[in-house]
Write a protein that holds these residues in place. Structure first.
Motif: not given
Ligand code: NAP
Length: 283
Positions: A9-12, A29-36, A64-66, A89-93, A112-116, A120-122
Motif C-alpha cells: 500500500g502507501l507505506i509498503g 506480497v499483497s492480498r490482491k493480485e491486481s495490487t501485485c 506493512c499491512t494494516p 513492521d511499520v505499524g503506528s502503534v 515506525h516510519p513516521m511519514a504518510g 492509501q493503496g499502491i
C-alpha cells in the motif's frame, strides 16, 4: 540485500520504490493480485504475488499491512522463513505488536516510519516519502543487536532520522503528538456541530476560516485511522486524554472565576512551549 515487503500500500509501496533505488532486490506480497501487478508495473518491487512463500529468500521482511493484521501475518509467514530472517513492521502503534510478534519470532524488531499522506493503496506510493522523517525503532532486551543495526542502516539509507526507544515510550509519545490531537480536534468539531441555535450554527459555517481549518484538520480525517489509534493505543491515549481534560477544567475555572492573570501566564507558557514540538521549518 533481498528485501521482502508484505502489504503493498502507501507505506509498503513507498518503501519498495526507495529500497529498489538503493540497489536492493524487492520481493512483494499483497492480498490482491491486481495490487501485485501494479507494484511490479510502477517499479515498487522486482517481483510480487499473493503467496508468502515468495519471501523465503528474503534477508529482511517489512510487514506493512494494516495494524490489526500484523501479528497474524507473521504467524502465517513463519513456515517459509529461516531464523536468520529479520522481520520488522511499520505499524503506528508498537506495544501490542512488539509483544505478540516477539513471542512469534525471536528475530523481530518493531519499527515506525513516521511519514504518510492522506491517501492509501499502491497508487499512493511515492519516492522519498521517508526523507527527513523520523523512523522510530523499538527494540527490547530480547532483540538481536545485529538485526537492530541492519534496520537502522536501512532506515538511514531512506534519508530518515532514526530514533530508538521502548515500545511503551513510543506509544506514550505518539499519544501526545498524534493520537490526542485527533481526539481533541474531533471533539472540537462535535461540540461546534451541537450548537443548538440554527442561525448561529449557519453563521459559524460561513465564518469558519484558517483557525478552524488548522484546528479541525486532524479530527476531520479518515475515521478508520482514529478508531485504530483508540483501539491499539488505548492505555496511552486514555492517559493523555485524562491529562488534557484536567487542563480543560483548569481553563474553564480560570475563565469562570475571571483569573485573568493565571490565564495569561498559561498562554505565555504555551506560546513558548509550542516551539519544543514544532520547529521553525514547520508552520
Ligand atoms: P494502505 O495504503 O491501506 O496499505 C496497506 C496494504 O496492505 C493494502 O494496500 C492491502 O493491499 C494490503 N493488505 C491488506 N490486507 C493484507 C493481507 N492480509 N496480506 C497482505 N497484504 C494485505 O495502508 P498504509 O497507510 O500503507 O498503512 C500500512 C501500515 O503502515 C499500517 O500498519 C499503518 O499503521 C502503518 N503506517 C501508516 C502511516 C500512514 O500515514 N498511512 C504512517 C506510518 C505507518 P491490497 O491492495 O493487496 O489489498
Amino acid at each position: 540485500m533481498k528485501v521482502g515487503i508484505i502489504g503493498l500500500g502507501l507505506i509498503g509501496g513507498s518503501l519498495g520504490l526507495d529500497l529498489r533505488d538503493r540497489g536492493h532486490t524487492i520481493l512483494g506480497v499483497s492480498r490482491k493480485e491486481s495490487t501485485c501487478q501494479q507494484a511490479e508495473a510502477t517499479g515498487a518491487v522486482d517481483q510480487a504475488n499473493t503467496n508468502l512463500s515468495l519471501l523465503s529468500a528474503a534477508n529482511i521482511i517489512f510487514i506493512c499491512t494494516p495494524i490489526g493484521l500484523i501479528s497474524n501475518t507473521l504467524e502465517q509467514l513463519k513456515p517459509y522463513i529461516s531464523q536468520e530472517t529479520i522481520v520488522t513492521d511499520v505499524g503506528s502503534v508498537k506495544t501490542p505488536i512488539v509483544e505478540s510478534c516477539e513471542t512469534l519470532w525471536t528475530n523481530f524488531i518493531g519499527g515506525h516510519p513516521m511519514a504518510g499522506t492522506a491517501k492509501q493503496g499502491i497508487e499512493a506510493a511515492q519516492k522519498n516519502l521517508f526523507k527527513n522523517a523520523p523512523y522510530v525503532i523499538t527494540p527490547t532486551q530480547n532483540s538481536p543487536k545485529n538485526s537492530i543495526k541492519t534496520l537502522e542502516e536501512i532506515a538511514k539509507s531512506l534519508g530518515s532520522i532514526v530514533y530508538t526507544c521502548s515500545p511503551e515510550n513510543h506509544d506514550k509519545a505518539v499519544a501526545w503528538i498524534s493520537h490526542l490531537p485527533v481526539m481533541v480536534s474531533a471533539s472540537l468539531i462535535t461540540a461546534c456541530l451541537h450548537e443548538e441555535d440554527p442561525l448561529v450554527l449557519k453563521l459559524a459555517h460561513k465564518l469558519a476560516s484558517s483557525g478552524f481549518k488548522d484546528t479541525s484538520r486532524v479530527g476531520g480525517g479518515n475515521p478508520e485511522l482514529g478508531l485504530m489509534m483508540a483501539q491499539y493505543n488505548r492505555t496511552a491515549l486514555l492517559r493523555s486524554l485524562i491529562a488534557y481534560r484536567q487542563q480543560l477544567d483548569e481553563v474553564i475555572e480560570q475563565i469562570n472565576t475571571q483569573e485573568w492573570e493565571s490565564l495569561n501566564k498559561r498562554l505565555e507558557t504555551t506560546q513558548k512551549g509550542r516551539s519544543h514540538f514544532i520547529k521553525d521549518n514547520f508552520e
